[in-house]
Write a protein that holds these residues in place. Structure first.
Motif, PDB file in Angstrom:
ATOM      1  N   ASP A   1      34.247  39.540  24.909  1.00 51.87           N
ATOM      2  CA  ASP A   1      34.295  38.818  23.643  1.00 51.87           C
ATOM      3  C   ASP A   1      33.467  37.554  23.858  1.00 51.87           C
ATOM      4  N   GLY A   2      32.694  37.166  22.890  1.00 56.05           N
ATOM      5  CA  GLY A   2      31.877  35.958  23.035  1.00 56.05           C
ATOM      6  C   GLY A   2      32.729  34.721  23.257  1.00 56.05           C
ATOM      7  N   ASP A   3      33.943  34.713  22.727  1.00 53.41           N
ATOM      8  CA  ASP A   3      34.833  33.563  22.860  1.00 53.41           C
ATOM      9  C   ASP A   3      35.698  33.745  24.109  1.00 53.41           C
ATOM     10  N   PRO A   4      35.522  32.893  25.125  1.00 46.71           N
ATOM     11  CA  PRO A   4      36.252  33.105  26.382  1.00 46.71           C
ATOM     12  C   PRO A   4      37.768  33.073  26.226  1.00 46.71           C
ATOM     13  N   ARG A   5      38.264  32.260  25.265  1.00 46.71           N
ATOM     14  CA  ARG A   5      39.727  32.202  25.080  1.00 46.71           C
ATOM     15  C   ARG A   5      40.240  33.514  24.501  1.00 46.71           C
ATOM     16  N   ALA A   6      39.496  34.052  23.509  1.00 44.06           N
ATOM     17  CA  ALA A   6      39.913  35.319  22.903  1.00 44.06           C
ATOM     18  C   ALA A   6      39.826  36.435  23.949  1.00 44.06           C
ATOM     19  N   GLU A   7      38.786  36.378  24.773  1.00 40.63           N
ATOM     20  CA  GLU A   7      38.616  37.397  25.822  1.00 40.63           C
ATOM     21  C   GLU A   7      39.778  37.339  26.815  1.00 40.63           C
ATOM     22  N   TYR A   8      40.160  36.119  27.180  1.00 39.39           N
ATOM     23  CA  TYR A   8      41.285  35.936  28.098  1.00 39.39           C
ATOM     24  C   TYR A   8      42.562  36.541  27.512  1.00 39.39           C
ATOM     25  N   ARG A   9      42.832  36.199  26.237  1.00 41.97           N
ATOM     26  CA  ARG A   9      44.073  36.676  25.602  1.00 41.97           C
ATOM     27  C   ARG A   9      44.086  38.191  25.505  1.00 41.97           C
ATOM     28  N   ARG A  10      42.925  38.758  25.112  1.00 40.77           N
ATOM     29  CA  ARG A  10      42.869  40.217  24.968  1.00 40.77           C
ATOM     30  C   ARG A  10      43.072  40.893  26.326  1.00 40.77           C
ATOM     31  N   ALA A  11      42.404  40.381  27.355  1.00 38.30           N
ATOM     32  CA  ALA A  11      42.521  41.011  28.684  1.00 38.30           C
ATOM     33  C   ALA A  11      43.945  40.912  29.204  1.00 38.30           C
ATOM     34  N   LYS A  12      44.573  39.751  29.043  1.00 36.22           N
ATOM     35  CA  LYS A  12      45.918  39.557  29.593  1.00 36.22           C
ATOM     36  C   LYS A  12      46.963  40.411  28.886  1.00 36.22           C
ATOM     37  N   SER A  13      46.682  40.820  27.641  1.00 36.55           N
ATOM     38  CA  SER A  13      47.679  41.639  26.944  1.00 36.55           C
ATOM     39  C   SER A  13      47.310  43.130  26.992  1.00 36.55           C
ATOM     40  N   THR A  14      46.338  43.465  27.854  1.00 35.24           N
ATOM     41  CA  THR A  14      45.918  44.863  27.998  1.00 35.24           C
ATOM     42  C   THR A  14      46.288  45.361  29.385  1.00 35.24           C
ATOM     43  N   LEU A  15      46.756  46.589  29.447  1.00 35.48           N
ATOM     44  CA  LEU A  15      46.960  47.244  30.746  1.00 35.48           C
ATOM     45  C   LEU A  15      46.031  48.440  30.802  1.00 35.48           C
ATOM     46  N   ALA A  16      45.163  48.473  31.793  1.00 34.16           N
ATOM     47  CA  ALA A  16      44.274  49.623  31.964  1.00 34.16           C
ATOM     48  C   ALA A  16      44.845  50.503  33.070  1.00 34.16           C
ATOM     49  N   VAL A  17      45.023  51.772  32.776  1.00 33.10           N
ATOM     50  CA  VAL A  17      45.478  52.701  33.813  1.00 33.10           C
ATOM     51  C   VAL A  17      44.260  53.487  34.261  1.00 33.10           C
ATOM     52  N   THR A  18      43.967  53.386  35.549  1.00 39.07           N
ATOM     53  CA  THR A  18      42.729  53.946  36.067  1.00 39.07           C
ATOM     54  C   THR A  18      43.019  54.581  37.430  1.00 39.07           C
ATOM     55  N   VAL A  19      41.992  55.024  38.144  1.00 40.99           N
ATOM     56  CA  VAL A  19      42.240  55.495  39.520  1.00 40.99           C
ATOM     57  C   VAL A  19      41.464  54.612  40.485  1.00 40.99           C
ATOM     58  N   ALA A  20      42.046  54.369  41.648  1.00 39.94           N
ATOM     59  CA  ALA A  20      41.354  53.580  42.668  1.00 39.94           C
ATOM     60  C   ALA A  20      40.256  54.449  43.264  1.00 39.94           C
ATOM     61  N   SER A  21      39.071  53.857  43.372  1.00 40.02           N
ATOM     62  CA  SER A  21      37.951  54.587  43.960  1.00 40.02           C
ATOM     63  C   SER A  21      38.136  54.640  45.476  1.00 40.02           C
ATOM     64  N   ASP A  22      37.285  55.400  46.129  1.00 34.69           N
ATOM     65  CA  ASP A  22      37.339  55.522  47.576  1.00 34.69           C
ATOM     66  C   ASP A  22      37.302  54.162  48.265  1.00 34.69           C
ATOM     67  N   SER A  23      36.376  53.296  47.813  1.00 36.66           N
ATOM     68  CA  SER A  23      36.249  51.993  48.482  1.00 36.66           C
ATOM     69  C   SER A  23      37.453  51.108  48.166  1.00 36.66           C
ATOM     70  N   LYS A  24      38.009  51.213  46.966  1.00 42.07           N
ATOM     71  CA  LYS A  24      39.195  50.406  46.607  1.00 42.07           C
ATOM     72  C   LYS A  24      40.427  50.849  47.401  1.00 42.07           C
ATOM     73  N   MET A  25      40.429  52.110  47.856  1.00 49.90           N
ATOM     74  CA  MET A  25      41.604  52.603  48.586  1.00 49.90           C
ATOM     75  C   MET A  25      41.566  52.243  50.070  1.00 49.90           C
ATOM     76  N   ARG A  26      40.448  51.658  50.523  1.00 48.08           N
ATOM     77  CA  ARG A  26      40.325  51.355  51.953  1.00 48.08           C
ATOM     78  C   ARG A  26      41.105  50.089  52.275  1.00 48.08           C
ATOM     79  N   PRO A  27      42.194  50.154  53.081  1.00 46.99           N
ATOM     80  CA  PRO A  27      42.944  48.927  53.392  1.00 46.99           C
ATOM     81  C   PRO A  27      42.071  47.927  54.152  1.00 46.99           C
ATOM     82  N   GLU A  28      42.341  46.620  53.928  1.00 54.31           N
ATOM     83  CA  GLU A  28      41.578  45.540  54.567  1.00 54.31           C
ATOM     84  C   GLU A  28      42.538  44.714  55.417  1.00 54.31           C
ATOM     85  N   PRO A  29      42.061  44.168  56.565  1.00 58.32           N
ATOM     86  CA  PRO A  29      42.933  43.264  57.342  1.00 58.32           C
ATOM     87  C   PRO A  29      43.245  42.012  56.521  1.00 58.32           C
TER      88      PRO A  29
END
Ligand code: SF4
Length: 377
Positions: free
Chosen positions: A75-103
């Motif tokens: 959203d061009g307006d950062p406040r509106a973008e913040y509000r929209r993102a915070k009230s959204t839940l995205a259900v997705t799958v972790a990619s191969d690299s996201k699943m790699r545990p880190e120290p």
């Protein structure tokens, strides 16, 4: 030490602006997303169906995305973008690299993620500047694949090899580096499923996470087999109330810690971010006394102490998210610490750090003599 500073002069009195910031909840309320986005790949996993059903019953709009990219947040307006993102839940799958545990010392041997992003509104949020794009919460539906990556790491990690007391917990896995997993439990069961998995002994592994939420009923009923340490992220009441919007009240978090300890869990206090507010000595002393009043005798308790710090990047993001904040982020009153890559972070000056450390450690020793202190930073 916490004179309010802002990037821009406020147009209104700070109190008026601050009143518009998300406040801490006065009672325990679950995260209710306005919108749930389901990616195509996530819809192959049962967790996505579960989340969609529960969120729809709470009145959320359910959107089935055509592909696997999460769209519709910009959203061009950062406040509106913040509000929209915070009230959204995205259900997705972790990619191969996201699943790699880190120290991830000093908190644990390894970090793994059930989700990234958090629905709460802490004005000092640790995630600011570390996750790119609008602050949406992404929950990973492919939990069985994520957990499959952990057993091969048994016996590896810097903490198990150097700290005798912690070695007794086996190889430790931290699940709250990039999210607050308890916030997502009522919609997904992601945390109770993970606790049960560790409880089934897939090797000498233990789970740990920290939270600012307090709805622990499903966790109390989960067979954990002593393989999970649940820490509550707490602070002086004044700080929690003022800066931790959308989280459970401090008293609810401490009561939840007591219930979990009585359900046989190892528990802990993550005292963070420590700030020298007016009267900080008494404010933290009250916190430790309140925690002690909730815990049963003989609880297995640890304490982690983390002072407030910020980087130029996190400061910039936080001032967009919370332009009216009264949080001190003034480089002038801080000491600069550089990492090996030349990055800067601003911490409190050494004499103040020393004073806070001595006072808080003494307070813990007095009120919570059974607590094992893991680190101060
Ligand atoms: Fe950020 Fe943690 Fe607060 Fe969530 S609970 S907003 S991750 S600081």
């Amino acid at each position: 030490h916490i004179a309010p500073t802002r990037a821009d002069a406020p147009r209104e009195a700070p109190e008026t602006l601050e009143r518009r910031l998300p406040r801490q909840q006065t009672e325990e309320r679950p995260f209710r997303p306005r919108r749930v986005l389901l990616t195509r790949a996530a819809r192959d996993w049962p967790m996505a169906t579960r989340v969609a059903e529960r969120a729809a019953a709470m009145g959320a709009e359910i959107v089935e995305l055509k592909g696997d990219r999460i769209t519709g947040l910009k959203d061009g307006d950062p406040r509106a973008e913040y509000r929209r993102a915070k009230s959204t839940l995205a259900v997705t799958v972790a990619s191969d690299s996201k699943m790699r545990p880190e120290p991830i010392p000093p908190s644990a041997d390894w970090r793994f993620d059930l989700a990234t992003g958090c629905p709460a509104h802490c004005q000092y949020c640790y995630l600011a500047g570390s996750l790119k794009g609008p602050p949406v919460t992404r929950l990973f539906a492919n939990l069985p694949e994520i957990l499959d990556r952990l057993p091969p790491l048994e016996g590896q990690g810097r903490i198990t090899s150097t700290d005798a007391a912690r070695a007794a917990e086996g190889t430790t896995f931290e699940a709250s580096c990039y999210t607050d997993p308890l916030a997502l439990e009522p919609l997904s069961d992601c945390l109770s499923d993970t606790i049960a998995w560790f409880g089934q002994k897939h090797g000498d592994l233990s789970l740990r996470f920290t939270t600012k939420f307090a709805d622990t009923e499903s966790l109390e009923a989960t067979p954990h087999n002593g393989r999970t340490r649940i820490r509550f992220s707490v602070n002086a009441e004044e700080i929690a109330r003022r800066f931790e919007g959308g989280t459970a009240p401090l008293s609810a978090r401490l009561a939840a810690m007591g219930r979990l300890a009585r359900a046989g869990y190892k528990v802990g206090l993550t005292i963070a971010p420590i700030m020298p507010i007016d009267g900080w000595q008494d404010a933290y002393d009250r916190l430790f006394a309140q925690a002690a009043a909730e815990l049963p005798a003989g609880a297995d308790l640890t304490a982690e102490l983390i002072t407030h710090r910020f980087t130029p990047g996190s400061r910039e993001v936080l001032l967009v998210w919370y332009p009216a904040t009264g949080l001190e982020m003034d480089p002038e009153v801080r000491t600069v610490k550089r990492n090996k890559f030349g990055g800067r972070k601003y911490v409190y000056p050494a004499p103040l750090m020393k004073d806070m450390r001595q006072t808080l450690e003494a307070g813990i020793a007095r009120h919570l003599p059974g607590a094992r202190m893991l680190y101060w930073t």
